[in-house]
Write an enzyme that holds these catalytic residues in place. Structure first.
Site, mmCIF file in Angstrom:
data_model
loop_
_atom_site.group_PDB
_atom_site.id
_atom_site.type_symbol
_atom_site.label_atom_id
_atom_site.label_comp_id
_atom_site.label_asym_id
_atom_site.label_seq_id
_atom_site.Cartn_x
_atom_site.Cartn_y
_atom_site.Cartn_z
ATOM 1 C CE LYS A 60 -1.720 3.009 1.944
ATOM 2 N NZ LYS A 60 -1.544 4.361 1.265
ATOM 3 C CD GLU B 201 12.803 3.705 9.117
ATOM 4 O OE1 GLU B 201 12.535 5.034 9.646
ATOM 5 O OE2 GLU B 201 13.240 3.410 7.809
ATOM 6 C CB CYS C 107 13.042 8.922 9.074
ATOM 7 S SG CYS C 107 13.365 7.677 8.220
ATOM 8 C CD GLU D 98 10.306 12.443 11.622
ATOM 9 O OE1 GLU D 98 9.147 12.072 11.879
ATOM 10 O OE2 GLU D 98 11.340 12.029 11.234
HETATM 11 P P1 ADP Z 1 2.447 11.322 6.575
HETATM 12 O O1 ADP Z 1 1.686 11.547 7.967
HETATM 13 O O2 ADP Z 1 3.466 12.054 6.312
HETATM 14 O O3 ADP Z 1 1.428 11.258 5.414
HETATM 15 P P2 ADP Z 1 2.127 8.610 7.491
HETATM 16 O O4 ADP Z 1 3.131 8.011 8.372
HETATM 17 O O5 ADP Z 1 0.941 9.232 7.900
HETATM 18 O O6 ADP Z 1 2.875 9.795 6.851
HETATM 19 O O7 ADP Z 1 1.935 7.766 6.143
HETATM 20 C C1 ADP Z 1 2.608 6.665 5.797
HETATM 21 C C2 ADP Z 1 1.982 5.576 5.120
HETATM 22 O O8 ADP Z 1 0.945 5.049 6.125
HETATM 23 C C3 ADP Z 1 1.107 6.056 3.986
HETATM 24 O O9 ADP Z 1 0.962 5.078 3.161
HETATM 25 C C4 ADP Z 1 -0.335 6.203 4.400
HETATM 26 O O10 ADP Z 1 -1.268 6.036 3.474
HETATM 27 C C5 ADP Z 1 -0.645 5.085 5.426
HETATM 28 N N1 ADP Z 1 -1.398 5.214 6.684
HETATM 29 C C6 ADP Z 1 -1.899 6.520 6.866
HETATM 30 N N2 ADP Z 1 -2.821 6.268 8.195
HETATM 31 C C7 ADP Z 1 -2.995 4.891 8.329
HETATM 32 C C8 ADP Z 1 -3.542 4.156 9.175
HETATM 33 N N3 ADP Z 1 -4.407 4.475 10.022
HETATM 34 N N4 ADP Z 1 -3.132 2.845 9.157
HETATM 35 C C9 ADP Z 1 -2.400 2.152 8.121
HETATM 36 N N5 ADP Z 1 -1.861 2.897 7.358
HETATM 37 C C10 ADP Z 1 -1.926 4.402 7.538
#
Ligand code: ADP
Length: 494
Positions: free
Chosen positions: A189, A265, A299, A398
């Site tokens: 995903k 990570e 990161c 961050e």
């Molecule tokens: P940012 O906040 O910078 O967009 P995230 O850590 O939220 O970074 O996003 C990293 C990944 O996690 C993306 O692929 C996002 O779609 C996915 N993501 C965001 N929220 C969720 C969630 N609740 N469960 C699983 N995956 C998620």
């Protein structure tokens, strides 16, 4: 330098997802826009997958794992992943253009994001082919007499891989290829902002490799709930995730009801301890470059610089000069090393944190805003903040922008205490003329990995993992491969 020569090489990527061996649109046909951060223009669309699409992908991966030969045939996996390696290598200029289009990273610095991950596919194929999956540990005493024990390393099962947008092609490879080579099946995903680095991988797997239907699936989506569905699906045995600590917590919680193995990570707020005997002219220009080169969207970036009070002004002057001369601008122009932030939202977040730093008493040494010469594109000036309070928001959160915070310290103990004053523990750096002294400081930093005098801790052959709220488990090295294996101990007669 790379082979891309056009002034603007904007290129839309694959729109379709890969589910159960088929390149498909979303159920219902929805798509979402993908923006080029340097021009603020829509570059194209990608399938807006739904939770139904995700459920289909997971059940395809489940079937491919439970009923297929993939998990048992290491030679076939080697063959398929070498095919993948060769196909990615053939398409690397195409992949590079798609990457720069969706991330906005300078084409000049894409070697680590294209060539390196492609060579890592070959690395993992060969590593997995040669791995000792059955280890005889000999005879062990038991109440019922001696028992021979063998350790059988088996794939964990269906792995859900959730990736972020900062280095998407690299992380798509890093999260999925060792999992596949170890015999797992995978549902990837990708992040909303960078779906094409994932969908292109799906297309190449479907069209140019013998990887069987269901073994590798890619579900793109503009909705966080689709990633959430993957992390909660009972058909998934393990989640591997790179991204923010907040999302990592949500993923851990979602996997709790089915006790999923979880490899995380997460965020970092790494410190660079510059000891009083360090050569500032080598360590500080490098620190400035690291802060700018990915627009600070890394990161592991040591974004908190700790300078000895006795040489504080001297250090600030070197950092200021390095940041003010940093080549930034259009990512397609060779030589530019800093591009835009990935989105308007991210730029706003960075600018907001700079404001909060100034409000908490930090001093602006250079930068601090949007460069006047770059009104279009989500650019932020390389920014240096001095006199930063170690407890302030700017020193604790961050930033993910081209921003260095500087805090003075007195004595090594205080430097270590400031470095450790964070919920994170991903990376860090020490600079000193005395490597033994630097090593001693490195061992006292409560963090996952440390670079001394610019000699990087990070590489495919060395374990990389965060402590505290920066992660769980390891990527890379032997440990990184074994994360995707379960060790079954089999007791048997002599
Ligand atoms: P940012 O906040 O910078 O967009 P995230 O850590 O939220 O970074 O996003 C990293 C990944 O996690 C993306 O692929 C996002 O779609 C996915 N993501 C965001 N929220 C969720 C969630 N609740 N469960 C699983 N995956 C998620």
């Amino acid at each position: 330098m790379t082979a891309v020569e056009s002034d603007s090489g904007v290129l839309a990527g694959e729109q379709r997802m890969l589910i159960d061996g088929e390149l498909v649109g979303a159920a219902g046909g929805a798509v979402f826009d993908v923006e080029h951060p340097a021009s603020e223009e829509v570059a194209g669309q990608c399938a807006d997958g739904t939770v139904e699409d995700m459920a289909r992908a997971v059940s395809a991966a489940r079937r491919a794992f439970d009923a297929g030969e993939w998990s048992r045939d290491v030679q076939f996996r080697f063959h398929c992943l070498m095919q993948l390696h060769d196909a990615l290598d053939r398409h690397k200029e195409h992949l590079r253009r798609v990457l720069v289009t969706e991330v906005g990273c300078p084409v000049t610095v894409t070697g680590s994001q294209i060539e390196d991950p492609i060579s890592e596919v070959k690395h993992w194929a060969e590593y997995g082919r040669d791995f000792d999956y059955l280890v005889d540990t000999g005879l062990h005493n038991t109440a019922l007499g001696p028992a021979r024990r063998k350790l059988h390393h088996e794939p964990v099962g269906v792995v859900g891989a959730i990736t972020p947008w900062n280095v998407p092609f690299y992380l798509n490879i890093a999260e999925t290829v060792p999992a596949l080579m170890a015999g797992n099946t995978v549902v990837l995903k990708p992040a909303q902002l960078t779906p094409w680095s994932g969908s292109e991988l799906g297309r190449i797997v479907a069209e140019e490799t013998d990887i069987p239907a269901g073994v590798f699936n890619v579900v793109t989506s503009n909705a966080n709930e689709v990633g959430a569905a993957l992390s909660a699906d009972p058909g998934v045995d393990m989640i591997t995730f790179t991204g923010s600590t907040a999302t990592g917590r949500a993923i851990l919680a979602a996997g709790a009801s089915t006790v999923k193995k979880t490899l995380l990570e997460l965020g970092g707020k790494s410190a660079h301890i510059v000891l009083d005997d360090a050569d500032f002219n080598s360590s500080l220009p490098l620190a400035a470059m690291m802060a700018c080169v990915m627009s600070g969207q890394s990161c592991i970036l040591p974004s908190r610089i700790l300078l000895p009070r006795s040489r504080y002004d001297e250090g600030l002057a070197v950092l200021k000069a390095s940041m003010e001369n940093f080549p930034m601008g259009d990512p397609w122009t060779p030589g530019n090393m800093q591009g835009p932030q990935i989105s308007a939202t991210q730029r706003q977040k960075v600018l907001g944190l700079i404001e909060s730093g100034l409000a908490s008493g930090a001093r602006l040494v250079t930068g601090g805003g949007v460069p006047e010469s770059l009104p279009v594109g989500y650019y932020v000036q390389p920014t240096l903040l001095a006199d930063v309070d170690p407890d302030s928001t700017i020193a604790q959160e961050e930033i993910f922008g081209p921003v260095l915070t500087v805090t003075p310290y007195d004595g090594d103990d205080e430097a270590i205490a400031i470095a450790n004053n964070t919920i994170y523990g991903l990376s860090g750096e020490v600079s000193s003329a005395d490597v033994d002294r630097a090593f001693a400081v490195a061992t006292r930093m409560r963090t996952g990995n440390v670079t001394i005098n610019g000699k990087s801790h990070f590489g495919i052959d060395s374990p990389f993992g965060g402590t505290k709220q920066s992660g769980l488990g390891y990527r890379n090295g032997t440990q990184g491969y074994q994360e995707y294996l379960h060790i079954k101990t089999i007791g048997m007669p002599e």
